[in-house]
Design an enzyme around this catalytic site. Structure first.
Site, PDB file in Angstrom:
ATOM      1  N   CYS A   2       0.840  -1.194   0.000  1.00  0.00           N
ATOM      2  CA  CYS A   2       0.000   0.000   0.000  1.00  0.00           C
ATOM      3  C   CYS A   2       0.874   1.243   0.000  1.00  0.00           C
ATOM      4  O   CYS A   2       2.047   1.200   0.306  1.00  0.00           O
ATOM      5  CB  CYS A   2      -0.881  -0.024   1.244  1.00  0.00           C
ATOM      6  SG  CYS A   2      -1.727  -1.579   1.446  1.00  0.00           S
ATOM      7  N   ARG A  27       2.815   1.445  -7.442  1.00  0.00           N
ATOM      8  CA  ARG A  27       2.798   0.306  -6.503  1.00  0.00           C
ATOM      9  C   ARG A  27       1.542  -0.525  -6.707  1.00  0.00           C
ATOM     10  O   ARG A  27       1.419  -1.612  -6.173  1.00  0.00           O
ATOM     11  CB  ARG A  27       2.833   0.820  -5.059  1.00  0.00           C
ATOM     12  CG  ARG A  27       4.107   1.540  -4.696  1.00  0.00           C
ATOM     13  CD  ARG A  27       3.936   2.309  -3.383  1.00  0.00           C
ATOM     14  NE  ARG A  27       3.871   1.427  -2.245  1.00  0.00           N
ATOM     15  CZ  ARG A  27       4.861   1.278  -1.368  1.00  0.00           C
ATOM     16  NH1 ARG A  27       5.986   1.951  -1.551  1.00  0.00           N
ATOM     17  NH2 ARG A  27       4.756   0.489  -0.345  1.00  0.00           N
ATOM     18  N   TRP A  74      -3.759  -1.980  -1.396  1.00  0.00           N
ATOM     19  CA  TRP A  74      -3.704  -3.229  -2.187  1.00  0.00           C
ATOM     20  C   TRP A  74      -4.330  -4.266  -1.263  1.00  0.00           C
ATOM     21  O   TRP A  74      -3.715  -4.691  -0.290  1.00  0.00           O
ATOM     22  CB  TRP A  74      -2.251  -3.555  -2.522  1.00  0.00           C
ATOM     23  CG  TRP A  74      -2.099  -4.798  -3.339  1.00  0.00           C
ATOM     24  CD1 TRP A  74      -1.883  -6.061  -2.872  1.00  0.00           C
ATOM     25  CD2 TRP A  74      -2.180  -4.927  -4.755  1.00  0.00           C
ATOM     26  NE1 TRP A  74      -1.816  -6.952  -3.902  1.00  0.00           N
ATOM     27  CE2 TRP A  74      -1.994  -6.295  -5.081  1.00  0.00           C
ATOM     28  CE3 TRP A  74      -2.380  -4.037  -5.794  1.00  0.00           C
ATOM     29  CZ2 TRP A  74      -1.990  -6.773  -6.387  1.00  0.00           C
ATOM     30  CZ3 TRP A  74      -2.376  -4.514  -7.097  1.00  0.00           C
ATOM     31  CH2 TRP A  74      -2.191  -5.863  -7.383  1.00  0.00           C
ATOM     32  N   ASN A 100      -0.032  -0.175   6.318  1.00  0.00           N
ATOM     33  CA  ASN A 100       0.572  -0.995   5.272  1.00  0.00           C
ATOM     34  C   ASN A 100       1.070  -2.252   5.974  1.00  0.00           C
ATOM     35  O   ASN A 100       1.822  -2.165   6.928  1.00  0.00           O
ATOM     36  CB  ASN A 100       1.755  -0.225   4.657  1.00  0.00           C
ATOM     37  CG  ASN A 100       2.382  -0.976   3.507  1.00  0.00           C
ATOM     38  OD1 ASN A 100       1.899  -2.051   3.127  1.00  0.00           O
ATOM     39  ND2 ASN A 100       3.442  -0.428   2.955  1.00  0.00           N
ATOM     40  N   GLY A 101       0.600  -3.432   5.552  1.00  0.00           N
ATOM     41  CA  GLY A 101       1.073  -4.666   6.191  1.00  0.00           C
ATOM     42  C   GLY A 101      -0.107  -5.591   6.477  1.00  0.00           C
ATOM     43  O   GLY A 101      -1.237  -5.331   6.068  1.00  0.00           O
ATOM     44  N   GLU A 486      10.428 -22.670 -16.638  1.00  0.00           N
ATOM     45  CA  GLU A 486      10.303 -21.269 -16.184  1.00  0.00           C
ATOM     46  C   GLU A 486      11.592 -20.497 -16.465  1.00  0.00           C
ATOM     47  O   GLU A 486      11.561 -19.359 -16.929  1.00  0.00           O
ATOM     48  CB  GLU A 486       9.944 -21.228 -14.705  1.00  0.00           C
ATOM     49  CG  GLU A 486       9.858 -19.848 -14.099  1.00  0.00           C
ATOM     50  CD  GLU A 486       8.888 -18.910 -14.815  1.00  0.00           C
ATOM     51  OE1 GLU A 486       8.067 -19.372 -15.631  1.00  0.00           O
ATOM     52  OE2 GLU A 486       8.987 -17.687 -14.588  1.00  0.00           O
ATOM     53  N   LYS A 490      11.826 -17.168 -18.876  1.00  0.00           N
ATOM     54  CA  LYS A 490      12.398 -15.905 -18.407  1.00  0.00           C
ATOM     55  C   LYS A 490      13.433 -15.374 -19.399  1.00  0.00           C
ATOM     56  O   LYS A 490      13.422 -14.212 -19.787  1.00  0.00           O
ATOM     57  CB  LYS A 490      13.029 -16.107 -17.023  1.00  0.00           C
ATOM     58  CG  LYS A 490      12.024 -16.186 -15.886  1.00  0.00           C
ATOM     59  CD  LYS A 490      11.520 -14.852 -15.469  1.00  0.00           C
ATOM     60  CE  LYS A 490      10.058 -14.525 -15.630  1.00  0.00           C
ATOM     61  NZ  LYS A 490       9.033 -15.388 -15.936  1.00  0.00           N
ATOM     62  N   GLU A 493      11.827 -14.208 -22.776  1.00  0.00           N
ATOM     63  CA  GLU A 493      11.015 -12.975 -22.804  1.00  0.00           C
ATOM     64  C   GLU A 493      11.813 -11.750 -22.389  1.00  0.00           C
ATOM     65  O   GLU A 493      11.412 -10.633 -22.690  1.00  0.00           O
ATOM     66  CB  GLU A 493       9.763 -13.134 -21.959  1.00  0.00           C
ATOM     67  CG  GLU A 493       9.978 -13.385 -20.490  1.00  0.00           C
ATOM     68  CD  GLU A 493       8.656 -13.498 -19.740  1.00  0.00           C
ATOM     69  OE1 GLU A 493       7.620 -13.033 -20.235  1.00  0.00           O
ATOM     70  OE2 GLU A 493       8.662 -14.064 -18.636  1.00  0.00           O
ATOM     71  N   HIS A 509      16.649 -38.970 -26.438  1.00  0.00           N
ATOM     72  CA  HIS A 509      15.656 -39.311 -27.478  1.00  0.00           C
ATOM     73  C   HIS A 509      15.644 -38.276 -28.590  1.00  0.00           C
ATOM     74  O   HIS A 509      14.619 -38.038 -29.217  1.00  0.00           O
ATOM     75  CB  HIS A 509      14.273 -39.435 -26.824  1.00  0.00           C
ATOM     76  CG  HIS A 509      14.218 -40.477 -25.762  1.00  0.00           C
ATOM     77  ND1 HIS A 509      14.243 -41.834 -26.038  1.00  0.00           N
ATOM     78  CD2 HIS A 509      14.218 -40.359 -24.413  1.00  0.00           C
ATOM     79  CE1 HIS A 509      14.219 -42.511 -24.898  1.00  0.00           C
ATOM     80  NE2 HIS A 509      14.203 -41.646 -23.889  1.00  0.00           N
ATOM     81  N   LYS A 608       1.631  -7.133 -19.765  1.00  0.00           N
ATOM     82  CA  LYS A 608       1.688  -7.688 -18.417  1.00  0.00           C
ATOM     83  C   LYS A 608       0.523  -8.643 -18.183  1.00  0.00           C
ATOM     84  O   LYS A 608       0.650  -9.648 -17.521  1.00  0.00           O
ATOM     85  CB  LYS A 608       1.647  -6.575 -17.359  1.00  0.00           C
ATOM     86  CG  LYS A 608       1.703  -7.074 -15.923  1.00  0.00           C
ATOM     87  CD  LYS A 608       2.958  -7.877 -15.635  1.00  0.00           C
ATOM     88  CE  LYS A 608       2.957  -8.493 -14.251  1.00  0.00           C
ATOM     89  NZ  LYS A 608       4.038  -9.505 -14.112  1.00  0.00           N
TER      90      LYS A 608
HETATM   91  C1  AGP Z   1       5.489 -14.435 -17.266  1.00  0.00           C
HETATM   92  O1  AGP Z   1       6.797 -13.890 -17.116  1.00  0.00           O
HETATM   93  C2  AGP Z   1       4.775 -13.862 -18.446  1.00  0.00           C
HETATM   94  N1  AGP Z   1       4.658 -12.452 -18.307  1.00  0.00           N
HETATM   95  C3  AGP Z   1       3.466 -14.576 -18.774  1.00  0.00           C
HETATM   96  O2  AGP Z   1       3.806 -15.893 -19.144  1.00  0.00           O
HETATM   97  C4  AGP Z   1       2.426 -14.678 -17.637  1.00  0.00           C
HETATM   98  O3  AGP Z   1       2.885 -15.534 -16.636  1.00  0.00           O
HETATM   99  C5  AGP Z   1       1.128 -15.250 -18.244  1.00  0.00           C
HETATM  100  O4  AGP Z   1       0.643 -14.343 -19.222  1.00  0.00           O
HETATM  101  C6  AGP Z   1       0.041 -15.476 -17.194  1.00  0.00           C
HETATM  102  O5  AGP Z   1      -0.327 -14.260 -16.604  1.00  0.00           O
HETATM  103  P1  AGP Z   1      -1.241 -14.288 -15.274  1.00  0.00           P
HETATM  104  O6  AGP Z   1      -0.438 -14.972 -14.218  1.00  0.00           O
HETATM  105  O7  AGP Z   1      -1.522 -12.848 -14.955  1.00  0.00           O
HETATM  106  O8  AGP Z   1      -2.485 -15.056 -15.612  1.00  0.00           O
END
Ligand code: AGP
Length: 613
Positions: A2, A27, A74, A100-101, A486, A490, A493, A509, A608
């Site tokens: 927050c 934030r 938040w 906040n907390g 994962e 990372k 992207e 394989h 995002k």
């Molecule tokens: C993760 O680094 C990416 N930005 C993307 O794969 C993300 O995880 C995916 O779009 C899912 O988003 P969400 O968790 O908001 O549903």
């Protein structure tokens, strides 16, 4: 987290606080409010929604005064709404708070106050604090002492700011644990308080920072600081050189790096208020579990996208091994069109940071239309994935700004671990001894994450090895196979390097044909049940001239002899090892992206939250 802003001085507090809150918008928040003392009364304007909603309220029904506090919330306890928005005033109407907390002992204190006849006007844990302050003021203590005593009842980490019409010239602020900061801004004949520097930087660069377990009494002419025990302390007054924009990231160059380093705090917060470490009990009350439902579950389908799906892949291991319930993981964009086998004994568990991902929401609807119980693990409180679920677990990490998800990956791993323990406990498939061990292991996580972050500089050195690469391979097995996926996502992207992830056992394989000195291999090989298999896989890769970067457990001398570069992690209970093995890979992706000049916080082509199909 927050946002908090306070002001006391000769000017009108309202616009100063409002503009300060605007500077904290990054934030993330879901409601906002301001309180001032005007004509001897506490006046409040607050509502769910963004600051422009608060602006409308202030325009239509202004409040003005020379002292005030404001807040962007938040939500963690209680959904975003006017009644849950801060500031909160106590029953007497004489004290007002922003906070906040998370009050970890919220339920116990609420019961205690209810027994004393208190009534509540919100669902928040924050209201507990202001009622405690009023209790001590009713005993004859002044605002400062009443706040000090109230805070001594609280578990958890907090940033707290209070006003009272009984002492209308002073603001009391306190910082408990590692909650977001409490910054004092020192003007000539006015003073400011904020949870973060950007809120007050335009008014002054002279600032003092409360440490944990400290509080301050602030008036227009000065401030006194003390410990929560009441011992006087002197705060260093610093000159802050930052410009407002860079201050939003604090000392970090990018939000992604800031959020990677927030993972000690976010792993702490996602646990907060949910674990009785003494009894080894987990409490996920927002899931609305009943013994009847838990007993009849015969399958859990975890559905998500991207990073969230990788968290689900770890969750399958956790729930199957701890709770002994069959789990399958389905990519949401596939699940929604595959005529899935779902019935009333199925749980569809969606994972989503934003809670607004179109494919994930559609998968949830698919599950519900076929009779499943629908749960979600979500970060954005009040988002659709939270509202349409039959029950949810909030990730509680605070907003995640960087497009590449980091803290919203490790938090659901912990949430899934807690869910597995709770389900195992309720189904009788987890005995008390084992449950106590699992809960004890959980307590170590924030510290283990901190140890990984302490090694960030070593990871940056390894990033130079990948900087010029156009391809790389991530290998893992068992519970750490999802970490290969994962880690590969990372680096794709963030640095635009083509990265593939494979279960290491699959290499023979076909993919092993790719191995040569131009194909770096990142192998996730901590001391888990698959370690020996990973070791032999790495030896096979080296035998073909491969260049291996190994994620390995401290002290693994054998691995150090074989691999070309090491990314060390502390010894971690293997069911929780993905929480630590991902940290160096997050850092590796970040530093590689920076070295390649990529726009780390806003990678090309990405959003995002993918709210469209
Ligand atoms: C993760 O680094 C990416 N930005 C993307 O794969 C993300 O995880 C995916 O779009 C899912 O988003 P969400 O968790 O908001 O549903």
């Amino acid at each position: 987290m927050c946002g908090i802003v306070g002001y006391v001085g000769p000017r009108d507090a309202t616009p100063i606080i409002y503009d300060g809150l605007k500077r904290l918008e990054y934030r993330g928040y879901d409601s906002a409010g301001i309180a001032v003392i005007e004509d001897g009364e506490i006046k409040i304007r607050r509502d769910a929604g963004k600051l422009n909603r608060l602006g409308e309220l202030l325009f239509n029904d202004p409040i003005n005064g020379h002292i005030g506090i404001g807040h962007t919330r938040w939500a963690t306890h209680g959904e975003p709404s006017a009644r849950n928005a801060h500031p909160h005033v106590g029953e007497s109407g004489r004290v007002v708070i922003v906070h906040n907390g998370i009050v970890e002992n919220f339920l116990a204190l609420r019961d205690e106050l209810t027994a004393e006849g208190a009534s509540f006007s919100s669902d928040t844990d924050t209201e507990i604090i202001v009622l405690l302050v009023e209790r001590y003021m009713a005993m004859g203590h002044d605002l400062t002492e009443a706040a000090r005593r109230a805070i001594s009842n609280l578990d958890g980490a907090h940033g707290i700011v209070l006003l009272s019409i009984d002492e209308p010239d002073k603001i009391v602020a306190a910082r408990v644990g590692n909650a977001g900061g409490v910054v004092l801004g020192i003007g000539e004949d006015e003073k400011f308080i904020a949870s973060d520097i950007p809120a007050i930087l335009e008014h002054t660069r002279k600032m003092a920072f409360l440490e944990a377990e400290q509080m301050a009494v602030v008036t227009a002419s000065g401030f006194n600081a003390m410990t929560l025990e009441g011992d006087e302390v002197s705060l260093e007054i610093m000159n802050v050189p930052w410009d407002p924009v860079s201050a939003e990231k604090g000392e970090y160059k990018h939000f992604m790096l800031k959020e990677i380093f927030e993972q000690v705090r976010s792993t702490t917060d996602t646990i907060a208020g949910r674990v009785d470490f003494k009894e080894g009990q987990i409490n996920l009350h927002q899931l609305n579990l009943t013994p009847e439902l838990v007993q009849r579950i015969d399958k859990i389908i975890i559905t998500a996208c991207g990073t969230a799906a990788h968290a689900g892949m770890v969750g399958r291991h956790l729930i199957e091994r701890i709770a002994r319930i069959p789990v399958q993981v389905e990519i949401a964009s596939e699940f929604r069109y595959q005529d899935p086998l779902v019935d009333e004994n199925t749980v569809v568990l969606a994972i989503s940071q934003s809670g607004e991902t179109a494919d994930t929401l559609a998968a949830m609807k698919e599950g519900r239309d076929r009779g499943a119980t629908v749960w979600s693990i979500v970060n954005a409180i009040g988002s659709q994935a939270m509202r349409i679920a039959d029950g949810y677990i909030g990730m509680q990490t605070g907003p995640e700004i960087g497009v590449a998800s980091t803290k919203a990956f490790t938090a659901p791993l912990i949430d899934l671990y807690m869910l597995a323990i709770l389900l195992g406990d309720m189904r009788g498939t987890l005995d008390k001894k084992r449950r106590m061990e699992l809960v004890r292991d959980l307590r170590r996580i924030p510290d283990l994450v901190g140890q990984c972050l302490d090694r960030a500089d070593d990871v940056e050195k390894v990033a130079w090895e990948l900087k010029e690469s156009e391809h790389c391979l991530y290998l893992g097995r068992g519970i750490n196979m999802p970490i290969a996926y994962e880690g590969a996502l990372k680096i794709k992207e963030i640095s635009y390097i083509h990265a593939e992830a494979y279960p290491a056992g699959e290499m023979k394989h076909g993919p092993i044909a790719l191995i040569d000195e131009d194909m770096p291999v990142i192998a996730i090989a901590p001391k888990d049940p698959w370690y020996e298999k990973m070791l032999s896989q790495i030896e096979q890769t080296k035998a073909r001239g491969g260049n291996v970067i190994a994620v390995a457990t401290d002290g693994d001398e054998l691995m150090q002899e074989i691999a070309d570069h090491m990314l060390w992690v502390p010894e971690t209970p293997w069911l929780l090892s993905p929480v630590t093995t991902i940290i160096p890979l997050q850092l590796l992706a970040y530093h590689t992206g920076v070295l390649r000049g990529a726009d780390v916080d806003q990678p090309r082509n990405l959003a995002k939250s993918v709210t469209v199909e």
